[in-house]
Design a protein around this motif. Structure first.
Motif, short mmCIF file in Angstrom:
data_model
loop_
_atom_site.label_atom_id
_atom_site.label_comp_id
_atom_site.label_asym_id
_atom_site.label_seq_id
_atom_site.Cartn_x
_atom_site.Cartn_y
_atom_site.Cartn_z
N UNK A 271 36.34 37.97 42.09
CA UNK A 271 35.87 38.71 42.92
C UNK A 271 36.78 40.29 43.39
N UNK A 272 36.55 41.36 44.14
CA UNK A 272 36.97 42.69 44.49
C UNK A 272 36.45 43.14 44.70
N UNK A 273 36.82 44.06 45.75
CA UNK A 273 35.90 45.17 46.74
C UNK A 273 36.62 46.41 45.92
N UNK A 274 34.77 47.62 46.17
CA UNK A 274 35.02 48.66 46.07
C UNK A 274 35.83 49.51 46.62
N UNK A 275 36.16 50.75 46.03
CA UNK A 275 36.92 52.14 47.36
C UNK A 275 36.19 52.47 47.33
N UNK A 276 36.37 53.96 48.07
CA UNK A 276 35.74 55.21 48.54
C UNK A 276 34.78 55.30 47.36
N UNK A 277 35.34 55.12 46.53
CA UNK A 277 34.79 56.63 44.98
C UNK A 277 33.35 55.00 44.31
N UNK A 278 33.12 53.99 45.14
CA UNK A 278 32.87 52.51 44.28
C UNK A 278 34.02 52.15 43.01
N UNK A 279 35.04 52.62 43.47
CA UNK A 279 35.69 51.97 41.61
C UNK A 279 35.95 50.45 41.92
N UNK A 280 36.51 49.88 41.26
CA UNK A 280 37.44 48.28 41.13
C UNK A 280 37.46 48.32 40.13
N UNK A 281 38.46 47.28 40.62
CA UNK A 281 39.75 46.53 39.58
C UNK A 281 39.65 45.30 40.03
N UNK A 282 38.46 44.51 38.55
CA UNK A 282 39.27 43.07 38.19
C UNK A 282 40.69 42.30 37.29
N UNK A 283 41.21 41.94 38.20
CA UNK A 283 42.33 41.19 37.23
C UNK A 283 42.97 40.04 37.46
N UNK A 284 43.49 39.07 36.24
CA UNK A 284 43.55 37.98 36.15
C UNK A 284 42.65 37.25 35.28
N UNK A 285 41.69 38.09 34.41
CA UNK A 285 40.65 37.75 33.96
C UNK A 285 41.12 36.81 32.59
N UNK A 286 40.89 35.43 32.15
CA UNK A 286 40.67 34.76 30.84
C UNK A 286 40.13 36.34 29.79
N UNK A 287 40.38 35.40 29.03
CA UNK A 287 38.92 36.25 27.31
C UNK A 287 38.48 35.10 27.11
N UNK A 288 37.00 35.74 27.70
CA UNK A 288 35.51 35.17 27.37
C UNK A 288 34.65 35.58 28.35
N UNK A 289 33.41 35.45 28.69
CA UNK A 289 31.87 36.11 28.41
C UNK A 289 32.15 35.60 30.23
N UNK A 290 31.81 36.67 30.74
CA UNK A 290 31.20 37.07 32.27
C UNK A 290 30.24 37.07 32.89
N UNK A 291 29.88 36.78 33.36
CA UNK A 291 28.51 37.75 34.24
C UNK A 291 28.59 38.49 35.65
N UNK A 292 28.56 39.71 35.62
CA UNK A 292 29.41 40.65 36.43
C UNK A 292 27.81 40.50 37.25
N UNK A 293 27.60 41.03 38.63
CA UNK A 293 26.83 41.40 38.87
C UNK A 293 27.51 42.01 40.74
#
Length: 417
Positions: A271-293
């Motif tokens: 999980x992460x939260x968007x900034x004032x412009x709606x930008x986001x950055x998700x870190x610590x991810x392994x290389x695999x498939x994700x469902x993003x929502x």
């Protein structure tokens, strides 16, 4: 008590007795072994759901811990209910180095108060297990945190304790002295209280590293195991909304998805939260498939979950998300014989494509009606829960619908058991 079983039954006698002095509800905990003899000196940790003014739940720990007396009992006074007597409590009980167990007691809307049974926690013999964290050259293994995502007693001997995924806010950080470790300079760590024959799922996380998981599901008698870590993958992007003022503070989630070549022991959600412009950055991810929502988007806004394959580490991978105004899809659930509207039925919508991620859910009211806010496109509806005394449609059915506009004429029926 024999050496194999080593089981202790913790009978949680939760009485709805009002305190004359404070108006609070009393609870009593009694720890017993398999011979029904009281166990003195057992630690009991209690966590309960609290509901804030915004209607959000969090599971808070009550005090530090309780310790059973010579008769194996713990008694205390604490506020324990919300919404007209409903409650949800989780328990961890242990005799350090000997026994550990977990339990849950709850009263939900569909369960009449006179049918709520006293909670119980089955404690099993525990032992210490040792692990090894391996990191690439240039990373500091002592900066890694190893934590339990889920723990359980031996199969068929009680419930588990959920610490991952965010479904029970507050529990994911509960009892770090029991469920978290920092490796030494050699990467070694030890968990002291793990149920013998029980299930354990761990995650290792550290700066610049992808989350690594271990599960003993296929090897419950493990003694030593390793967590091999690699550099993290990063997912970046921006969320657009019809109203630019609503782009800040949105929760973007990436949920691990089962992969054919890289099986995942625990479907963890980043999980992460968007900034004032709606930008986001998700870190610590392994290389695999994700469902993003987007988790809990603003009212009337919705998105179709996205399936993303994260293929690179070190180099950020980009994805953009569009939140749009959803269509309201409504209907009614009735008794198949009496035509009576049914309360407490849950209708959920999932994607039409694998892994069939959740889109929205709605519980029927006293009039039997439900309303889902859905994105345009194809999806499936199904009963995620049914009122007490009714059967799920068998075989479990899914109804495919195409959403191009709002409509309110869906009808479903359920049959009594």
């Amino acid at each position: 008590m024999n050496n194999v079983a080593g089981a202790v039954l913790v009978a949680m006698l939760l009485a709805g007795i009002a305190s004359a002095q404070s108006g609070e509800a009393a609870f009593s905990v009694t720890c017993r072994d398999t011979d029904q003899k009281p166990v003195a000196g057992a630690e009991v940790f209690v966590f309960q759901a609290r509901k804030d003014a915004a209607g959000k739940f969090r599971y808070d720990r009550l005090g530090t811990s309780f310790k059973t007396d010579a008769k194996g009992r713990v008694q205390g006074l604490t506020p324990v209910t919300y919404d007209d007597g409903r409650f949800d409590r989780w328990f961890v009980a242990r005799v350090p180095g000997r026994l550990i167990g977990f339990g849950r007691s709850a009263r939900f809307p569909a369960l009449p108060s006179d049918e709520v049974k006293p909670a119980s926690v089955l404690m099993s013999e525990s032992h210490a297990v040792t692990g090894q964290v391996n990191v690439p050259e240039g990373f500091d293994v002592t900066k890694v945190r190893v934590r339990a995502l889920s723990v359980d007693g031996p199969q068929g001997r009680g419930t588990g304790f959920p610490r991952g995924g965010g479904s029970f806010p507050g529990l994911e950080t509960a009892l770090p002295q029991i469920f978290e470790r920092t490796p030494n300079a050699k990467g070694e760590f030890t968990f002291d209280d793990v149920a013998i024959g029980g299930r354990l799922c761990l995650a290792a996380e550290g700066p610049g590293l992808a989350q690594a998981q271990y599960s003993n599901l296929r090897d419950p008698e493990y003694a030593v195991f390793a967590l091999d870590m690699v550099p993290e993958a990063v997912l970046v992007g921006a969320v657009t909304t019809p109203d630019p003022k609503l782009r800040e503070g949105l929760i973007v989630t990436a949920r691990l998805t089962y992969g054919r070549e890289r099986p995942t022991p625990y479907l963890y959600t980043f999980r992460t939260r968007t900034d004032a412009k709606g930008g986001f950055r998700l870190t610590g991810l392994p290389q695999t498939r994700f469902t993003v929502r987007i988790e809990k988007p603003p009212s009337d806004f919705v998105m179709m979950p996205r399936l993303v394959e994260v293929l690179r580490h070190r180099v950020p991978q980009s994805i953009d998300i569009d939140l749009e105004t959803g269509f309201k899809v409504s209907g009614i659930v009735r008794d198949v014989d009496t035509d009576k509207p049914l309360q407490h039925a849950n209708i959920s919508a999932i994607t039409n494509f694998e892994p069939h991620a959740g889109i929205a859910s709605s519980r029927t009211g006293v009039d039997g009606r439900f309303t889902l806010v859905l994105p345009p496109g194809e999806c499936r509806l199904y009963f995620s829960s049914v009122p007490r005394g009714y059967e799920y449609p068998m075989p479990q059915r899914q109804w495919g619908i195409t959403v191009e506009e709002s409509f309110d004429d869906l009808e479903f029926t359920l049959t009594k058991k």
